[in-house]
Design a protein around this motif. Structure first.
Motif, PDB file in Angstrom:
ATOM      1  N   MET A   1       0.880  -1.260  -0.145  1.00 32.71           N
ATOM      2  CA  MET A   1      -0.126   0.055   0.008  1.00 32.71           C
ATOM      3  C   MET A   1       0.888   1.200   0.052  1.00 32.71           C
ATOM      4  O   MET A   1       2.031   1.197   0.630  1.00 32.71           O
ATOM      5  CB  MET A   1      -1.016   0.002   1.229  1.00 32.71           C
ATOM      6  N   THR A   2       0.443   2.418  -0.549  1.00 34.02           N
ATOM      7  CA  THR A   2       1.047   3.632  -0.641  1.00 34.02           C
ATOM      8  C   THR A   2       0.661   4.419   0.603  1.00 34.02           C
ATOM      9  O   THR A   2      -0.208   4.723   0.949  1.00 34.02           O
ATOM     10  CB  THR A   2       0.679   4.243  -1.924  1.00 34.02           C
ATOM     11  N   LYS A   3       1.681   5.274   0.852  1.00 33.37           N
ATOM     12  CA  LYS A   3       1.673   6.246   2.077  1.00 33.37           C
ATOM     13  C   LYS A   3       1.076   7.477   1.380  1.00 33.37           C
ATOM     14  O   LYS A   3       1.932   7.970   0.388  1.00 33.37           O
ATOM     15  CB  LYS A   3       2.612   6.271   3.154  1.00 33.37           C
ATOM     16  N   TYR A   4       0.027   8.294   2.111  1.00 34.73           N
ATOM     17  CA  TYR A   4      -0.271   9.760   1.397  1.00 34.73           C
ATOM     18  C   TYR A   4      -0.195  10.721   2.479  1.00 34.73           C
ATOM     19  O   TYR A   4      -0.553  10.418   3.799  1.00 34.73           O
ATOM     20  CB  TYR A   4      -1.590   9.531   0.926  1.00 34.73           C
ATOM     21  N   LEU A   5       0.488  11.940   2.165  1.00 34.23           N
ATOM     22  CA  LEU A   5       0.230  12.811   2.960  1.00 34.23           C
ATOM     23  C   LEU A   5      -0.723  13.803   2.475  1.00 34.23           C
ATOM     24  O   LEU A   5      -0.989  14.231   1.515  1.00 34.23           O
ATOM     25  CB  LEU A   5       1.824  13.911   2.653  1.00 34.23           C
ATOM     26  N   ILE A   6      -1.606  14.331   3.725  1.00 33.62           N
ATOM     27  CA  ILE A   6      -2.832  14.939   3.608  1.00 33.62           C
ATOM     28  C   ILE A   6      -2.636  15.927   4.626  1.00 33.62           C
ATOM     29  O   ILE A   6      -2.187  15.905   5.636  1.00 33.62           O
ATOM     30  CB  ILE A   6      -4.184  14.101   3.925  1.00 33.62           C
ATOM     31  N   SER A   7      -2.940  17.473   4.040  1.00 31.51           N
ATOM     32  CA  SER A   7      -2.162  18.470   4.748  1.00 31.51           C
ATOM     33  C   SER A   7      -2.997  19.765   4.350  1.00 31.51           C
ATOM     34  O   SER A   7      -3.422  19.920   3.192  1.00 31.51           O
ATOM     35  CB  SER A   7      -0.549  18.747   4.470  1.00 31.51           C
ATOM     36  N   PHE A   8      -2.874  20.806   5.229  1.00 33.75           N
ATOM     37  CA  PHE A   8      -3.464  22.148   5.030  1.00 33.75           C
ATOM     38  C   PHE A   8      -2.323  23.287   5.830  1.00 33.75           C
ATOM     39  O   PHE A   8      -1.685  22.934   6.611  1.00 33.75           O
ATOM     40  CB  PHE A   8      -5.004  22.250   5.313  1.00 33.75           C
ATOM     41  N   PRO A   9      -2.184  24.453   4.923  1.00 36.37           N
ATOM     42  CA  PRO A   9      -1.474  25.352   5.683  1.00 36.37           C
ATOM     43  C   PRO A   9      -2.227  26.206   6.826  1.00 36.37           C
ATOM     44  O   PRO A   9      -3.299  25.981   6.717  1.00 36.37           O
ATOM     45  CB  PRO A   9      -1.223  26.455   4.624  1.00 36.37           C
ATOM     46  N   SER A  10      -1.614  26.712   7.988  1.00 37.62           N
ATOM     47  CA  SER A  10      -2.407  27.315   8.983  1.00 37.62           C
ATOM     48  C   SER A  10      -3.348  28.471   8.355  1.00 37.62           C
ATOM     49  O   SER A  10      -4.217  28.654   8.932  1.00 37.62           O
ATOM     50  CB  SER A  10      -1.435  27.807   9.605  1.00 37.62           C
ATOM     51  N   ALA A  11      -2.720  29.155   7.508  1.00 38.91           N
ATOM     52  CA  ALA A  11      -3.590  30.101   6.875  1.00 38.91           C
ATOM     53  C   ALA A  11      -5.041  29.752   6.194  1.00 38.91           C
ATOM     54  O   ALA A  11      -6.039  30.439   6.262  1.00 38.91           O
ATOM     55  CB  ALA A  11      -2.935  30.975   5.708  1.00 38.91           C
ATOM     56  N   ALA A  12      -5.024  28.477   5.917  1.00 40.56           N
ATOM     57  CA  ALA A  12      -6.366  28.076   5.415  1.00 40.56           C
ATOM     58  C   ALA A  12      -7.634  27.966   6.445  1.00 40.56           C
ATOM     59  O   ALA A  12      -8.822  27.802   6.068  1.00 40.56           O
ATOM     60  CB  ALA A  12      -6.263  26.494   4.955  1.00 40.56           C
ATOM     61  N   MET A  13      -7.239  27.872   7.586  1.00 40.90           N
ATOM     62  CA  MET A  13      -7.991  27.573   8.837  1.00 40.90           C
ATOM     63  C   MET A  13      -8.338  28.867   9.372  1.00 40.90           C
ATOM     64  O   MET A  13      -7.827  29.609  10.385  1.00 40.90           O
ATOM     65  CB  MET A  13      -7.611  26.679   9.702  1.00 40.90           C
ATOM     66  N   VAL A  14      -9.133  29.615   8.819  1.00 39.65           N
ATOM     67  CA  VAL A  14      -9.864  31.190   9.213  1.00 39.65           C
ATOM     68  C   VAL A  14     -11.012  30.694   9.765  1.00 39.65           C
ATOM     69  O   VAL A  14     -12.276  30.777   9.148  1.00 39.65           O
ATOM     70  CB  VAL A  14      -9.884  32.168   7.996  1.00 39.65           C
ATOM     71  N   LEU A  15     -11.231  30.525  11.378  1.00 34.13           N
ATOM     72  CA  LEU A  15     -12.405  30.032  11.739  1.00 34.13           C
ATOM     73  C   LEU A  15     -12.724  31.070  12.987  1.00 34.13           C
ATOM     74  O   LEU A  15     -11.682  31.439  13.840  1.00 34.13           O
ATOM     75  CB  LEU A  15     -12.276  28.528  12.256  1.00 34.13           C
ATOM     76  N   SER A  16     -13.855  30.916  13.296  1.00 31.11           N
ATOM     77  CA  SER A  16     -14.172  31.993  14.719  1.00 31.11           C
ATOM     78  C   SER A  16     -13.738  30.818  15.834  1.00 31.11           C
ATOM     79  O   SER A  16     -13.551  29.567  15.621  1.00 31.11           O
ATOM     80  CB  SER A  16     -15.658  32.214  14.862  1.00 31.11           C
ATOM     81  N   ASP A  17     -13.644  31.124  17.316  1.00 29.20           N
ATOM     82  CA  ASP A  17     -13.434  30.375  18.466  1.00 29.20           C
ATOM     83  C   ASP A  17     -14.357  29.255  18.406  1.00 29.20           C
ATOM     84  O   ASP A  17     -13.834  28.011  18.508  1.00 29.20           O
ATOM     85  CB  ASP A  17     -13.419  31.129  19.601  1.00 29.20           C
ATOM     86  N   ASP A  18     -15.726  29.360  18.145  1.00 27.19           N
ATOM     87  CA  ASP A  18     -16.618  28.280  18.207  1.00 27.19           C
ATOM     88  C   ASP A  18     -16.586  27.147  17.048  1.00 27.19           C
ATOM     89  O   ASP A  18     -16.522  26.241  17.169  1.00 27.19           O
ATOM     90  CB  ASP A  18     -18.081  28.749  18.215  1.00 27.19           C
ATOM     91  N   ASP A  19     -16.088  27.952  15.678  1.00 27.77           N
ATOM     92  CA  ASP A  19     -16.008  26.987  14.624  1.00 27.77           C
ATOM     93  C   ASP A  19     -14.682  26.257  14.910  1.00 27.77           C
ATOM     94  O   ASP A  19     -14.508  24.964  14.450  1.00 27.77           O
ATOM     95  CB  ASP A  19     -15.779  27.782  13.272  1.00 27.77           C
ATOM     96  N   LEU A  20     -13.552  26.619  15.257  1.00 29.25           N
ATOM     97  CA  LEU A  20     -12.362  26.168  15.679  1.00 29.25           C
ATOM     98  C   LEU A  20     -12.590  25.104  16.457  1.00 29.25           C
ATOM     99  O   LEU A  20     -11.961  24.133  16.722  1.00 29.25           O
ATOM    100  CB  LEU A  20     -11.628  27.094  16.307  1.00 29.25           C
ATOM    101  N   GLN A  21     -13.233  25.130  17.780  1.00 28.91           N
ATOM    102  CA  GLN A  21     -13.631  24.090  18.696  1.00 28.91           C
ATOM    103  C   GLN A  21     -14.392  22.896  17.902  1.00 28.91           C
ATOM    104  O   GLN A  21     -13.883  21.843  18.124  1.00 28.91           O
ATOM    105  CB  GLN A  21     -14.535  24.775  19.923  1.00 28.91           C
ATOM    106  N   ALA A  22     -15.492  23.426  17.256  1.00 29.33           N
ATOM    107  CA  ALA A  22     -16.170  22.105  16.562  1.00 29.33           C
ATOM    108  C   ALA A  22     -15.419  21.554  15.521  1.00 29.33           C
ATOM    109  O   ALA A  22     -15.403  20.411  15.400  1.00 29.33           O
ATOM    110  CB  ALA A  22     -17.362  22.725  15.757  1.00 29.33           C
ATOM    111  N   ALA A  23     -14.274  22.152  14.570  1.00 29.99           N
ATOM    112  CA  ALA A  23     -13.289  21.556  13.643  1.00 29.99           C
ATOM    113  C   ALA A  23     -12.525  20.614  14.722  1.00 29.99           C
ATOM    114  O   ALA A  23     -11.958  19.602  14.027  1.00 29.99           O
ATOM    115  CB  ALA A  23     -12.563  22.626  13.009  1.00 29.99           C
ATOM    116  N   SER A  24     -11.988  21.007  15.842  1.00 24.10           N
ATOM    117  CA  SER A  24     -11.210  20.137  16.481  1.00 24.10           C
ATOM    118  C   SER A  24     -11.848  19.240  16.925  1.00 24.10           C
ATOM    119  O   SER A  24     -11.174  17.926  16.861  1.00 24.10           O
ATOM    120  CB  SER A  24     -10.955  20.936  17.868  1.00 24.10           C
TER     121      SER A  24
END
Length: 113
Positions: A1-24
């Motif tokens: 099987m192959t290993k895959y890197l799945i990622s995002f830069p910090s700047a992509a997560m522009v969330l309110s505190d409530d949304d950040l908690q829900a995303a977490s």
């Protein structure tokens, strides 16, 4: 099987505190799902409070990094999966959970691992 890197830069997560908690909470659920499925290899976020350094071939440590990776930040996970399509499915789950697009990259297959 192959290993895959799945990622995002910090700047992509522009969330309110409530949304950040829900995303977490949502992203932890996807991570647990990946662990339960046996595809989880590694994951985490870059600690941006610790500056990167370069270690030369002679062991010399110096400040800085390669210019093209100076903005390396955000969240990453490595999953071992049977197909590219499977990697895209997991990336979609993470995109929904994190509320931001995910980048998918494949590692070269290593038959020895």
């Amino acid at each position: 099987m192959t290993k895959y890197l799945i990622s995002f830069p910090s700047a992509a997560m522009v969330l309110s505190d409530d949304d950040l908690q829900a995303a977490s909470v949502a992203s932890r659920a996807v991570v647990q799902e990946a662990k339960d499925a046996g595809v989880w290899v590694f994951g985490g976020g870059i600690d941006e409070s610790i500056p990167p350094v370069m270690v030369d071939g002679d062991g010399t440590v110096r400040k800085g990094t390669y210019p093209q990776t100076a903005q390396l930040d955000g969240g990453y996970c490595v999953l071992e999966l049977p197909s590219y399509d499977s990697a895209l499915e997991w990336a979609a789950k993470l995109a929904v959970a994190c509320r931001c697009a995910q980048e998918v990259r494949a590692f070269h297959y290593d038959p020895a691992s």
